[in-house]
Design a protein around this motif. Structure first.
Motif, mmCIF file in Angstrom:
data_model
loop_
_atom_site.group_PDB
_atom_site.id
_atom_site.type_symbol
_atom_site.label_atom_id
_atom_site.label_comp_id
_atom_site.label_asym_id
_atom_site.label_seq_id
_atom_site.Cartn_x
_atom_site.Cartn_y
_atom_site.Cartn_z
ATOM 1 N N THR A 1 0.815 -1.214 0.000
ATOM 2 C CA THR A 1 0.000 0.000 0.000
ATOM 3 C C THR A 1 0.848 1.262 0.000
ATOM 4 O O THR A 1 0.647 2.160 -0.817
ATOM 5 C CB THR A 1 -0.932 0.012 1.228
ATOM 6 N N LYS A 2 1.775 1.351 0.934
ATOM 7 C CA LYS A 2 2.568 2.575 1.084
ATOM 8 C C LYS A 2 3.492 2.788 -0.109
ATOM 9 O O LYS A 2 3.697 3.912 -0.562
ATOM 10 C CB LYS A 2 3.380 2.538 2.386
ATOM 11 N N ILE A 3 4.041 1.694 -0.623
ATOM 12 C CA ILE A 3 4.903 1.806 -1.804
ATOM 13 C C ILE A 3 4.084 2.232 -3.020
ATOM 14 O O ILE A 3 4.519 3.064 -3.812
ATOM 15 C CB ILE A 3 5.656 0.478 -2.038
ATOM 16 N N ASP A 4 2.874 1.694 -3.160
ATOM 17 C CA ASP A 4 2.012 2.051 -4.290
ATOM 18 C C ASP A 4 1.647 3.535 -4.303
ATOM 19 O O ASP A 4 1.735 4.201 -5.334
ATOM 20 C CB ASP A 4 0.733 1.205 -4.279
ATOM 21 N N VAL A 5 1.219 4.061 -3.145
ATOM 22 C CA VAL A 5 0.792 5.469 -3.122
ATOM 23 C C VAL A 5 1.978 6.392 -3.342
ATOM 24 O O VAL A 5 1.863 7.443 -3.999
ATOM 25 C CB VAL A 5 0.030 5.834 -1.824
ATOM 26 N N ALA A 6 3.147 6.015 -2.811
ATOM 27 C CA ALA A 6 4.348 6.830 -3.030
ATOM 28 C C ALA A 6 4.757 6.793 -4.497
ATOM 29 O O ALA A 6 5.127 7.820 -5.086
ATOM 30 C CB ALA A 6 5.485 6.318 -2.146
ATOM 31 N N LYS A 7 4.668 5.611 -5.090
ATOM 32 C CA LYS A 7 5.058 5.424 -6.494
ATOM 33 C C LYS A 7 4.190 6.248 -7.436
ATOM 34 O O LYS A 7 4.702 6.953 -8.322
ATOM 35 C CB LYS A 7 4.936 3.940 -6.839
ATOM 36 N N LEU A 8 2.867 6.172 -7.253
ATOM 37 C CA LEU A 8 1.957 6.855 -8.166
ATOM 38 C C LEU A 8 1.967 8.364 -7.964
ATOM 39 O O LEU A 8 2.016 9.128 -8.934
ATOM 40 C CB LEU A 8 0.537 6.315 -8.004
ATOM 41 N N SER A 9 1.952 8.820 -6.719
ATOM 42 C CA SER A 9 1.930 10.267 -6.472
ATOM 43 C C SER A 9 3.216 10.920 -6.946
ATOM 44 O O SER A 9 3.192 12.024 -7.509
ATOM 45 C CB SER A 9 1.691 10.553 -4.982
ATOM 46 N N SER A 10 4.354 10.242 -6.773
ATOM 47 C CA SER A 10 5.620 10.805 -7.261
ATOM 48 C C SER A 10 5.651 10.823 -8.792
ATOM 49 O O SER A 10 6.120 11.787 -9.405
ATOM 50 C CB SER A 10 6.810 10.011 -6.722
ATOM 51 N N ALA A 11 5.134 9.755 -9.415
ATOM 52 C CA ALA A 11 5.090 9.702 -10.884
ATOM 53 C C ALA A 11 4.222 10.818 -11.443
ATOM 54 O O ALA A 11 4.580 11.470 -12.434
ATOM 55 C CB ALA A 11 4.565 8.340 -11.340
ATOM 56 N N ASN A 12 3.079 11.051 -10.807
ATOM 57 C CA ASN A 12 2.171 12.104 -11.281
ATOM 58 C C ASN A 12 2.786 13.492 -11.162
ATOM 59 O O ASN A 12 2.383 14.421 -11.861
ATOM 60 C CB ASN A 12 0.854 12.060 -10.501
#
Length: 268
Positions: A92-103
């Motif tokens: 969960t935490k890796i996913d939200v960090a990954k997507l928000s940083s990519a955006n």
């Protein structure tokens, strides 16, 4: 093709987090995304280590992988303007960090605290809270720092879940090949071979993957990371996600108490 530049797996590798950030050119500022539990497990330690190396650190404690959480982290990234975002935790935490940083167009570093699925190394993110689960392309981690001393303390059921997610590649590659034969979909032999090699590696060494066993945990982590690289090479989740993942998504929708993602994919 986005691939990690640094992959560090081993005992007490968190100690090198400052050096890794600086080698990659992130010497000024960082935003750490973590959960309340992962803050205790590794988040606070990473924060202290980066600050000791003179890096200005901001923290965001996420509670879920909902769209609201992702939006709030994106806003946080926009306000703080860090050079890099670190995701510390499980999926969960890796996913939200990954997507928000990519955006926001900011590089991302993955720091897993468990080995429960291949999201620790993949460019994809699983979105929840909608009418059904969705996978979206985000970005590949610039670096993966997997500390076996931290991960080995997590419940063995998370490790078993990771094994299930890796073994699922046996089905996923067959489904991908079928789509190529029936629908002329692109099929990448190299990415498929990498995913299959990871599955067979876990099968071959299943006896070593046991509670407290560091050798088996390293093998699983290397297999999960290879799966993430296979998806980066393919440009999609195809080498690692097939009908067995649809089976898992269906269970998420209809089961009163769904199991972990990797467990369900392994059964599928």
């Amino acid at each position: 093709m986005q691939l990690p530049r640094e992959v560090v797996v081993g005992n007490n590798t968190l100690d090198f987090i400052g050096d890794i950030c600086k080698r990659l050119g992130f010497s000024e500022s960082a935003l750490i995304v973590m959960g309340p539990k992962t803050r205790e497990i590794a988040g606070q330690r990473v924060t202290d280590l980066l600050q000791d190396d003179g890096i200005d650190v901001s923290c965001y404690v996420a509670s879920s992988s909902s769209l609201e959480d992702i939006k709030r982290i994106e806003e946080n990234v926009g306000e703080v303007k860090p050079e890099v975002v670190l995701g510390i935790g499980g999926g969960t935490k890796i996913d939200v960090a990954k997507l928000s940083s990519a955006n926001r167009g900011v590089p991302f570093i993955s720091v897993p605290t468990m080995a429960s699925h291949d999201g620790i190394a993949s460019p994809l993110v699983s979105l929840k809270g909608l009418d059904k689960p969705y996978s979206v392309m985000a970005q590949s981690p610039m670096a993966i720092v997997a500390d076996t001393n931290v991960i080995i303390r997590s419940s063995h059921c998370f490790t078993a879940s990771g094994c299930g997610d890796v073994v699922a590649k046996l089905t996923a590659v067959r489904d991908w090949k079928l789509a190529h034969n029936e629908k002329n979909e692109y099929y990448g032999e190299y990415a498929a071979s990498l995913a299959l090699m990871s599955a067979r590696l876990v099968e071959k060494n299943a006896g070593l993957i046991k509670p407290g066993g560091e050798e088996g945990l390293r093998i699983l982590l290397e297999a999960l990371i290879s799966c993430g690289v296979a998806m980066s090479i393919a440009g999609s989740s195809r080498p690692c996600s097939g009908s067995e993942h649809l089976f898992s998504h269906a269970l998420d929708l209809i089961a009163p108490k769904p199991a972990m993602h990797g467990e369900q994919c392994g059964v599928g």
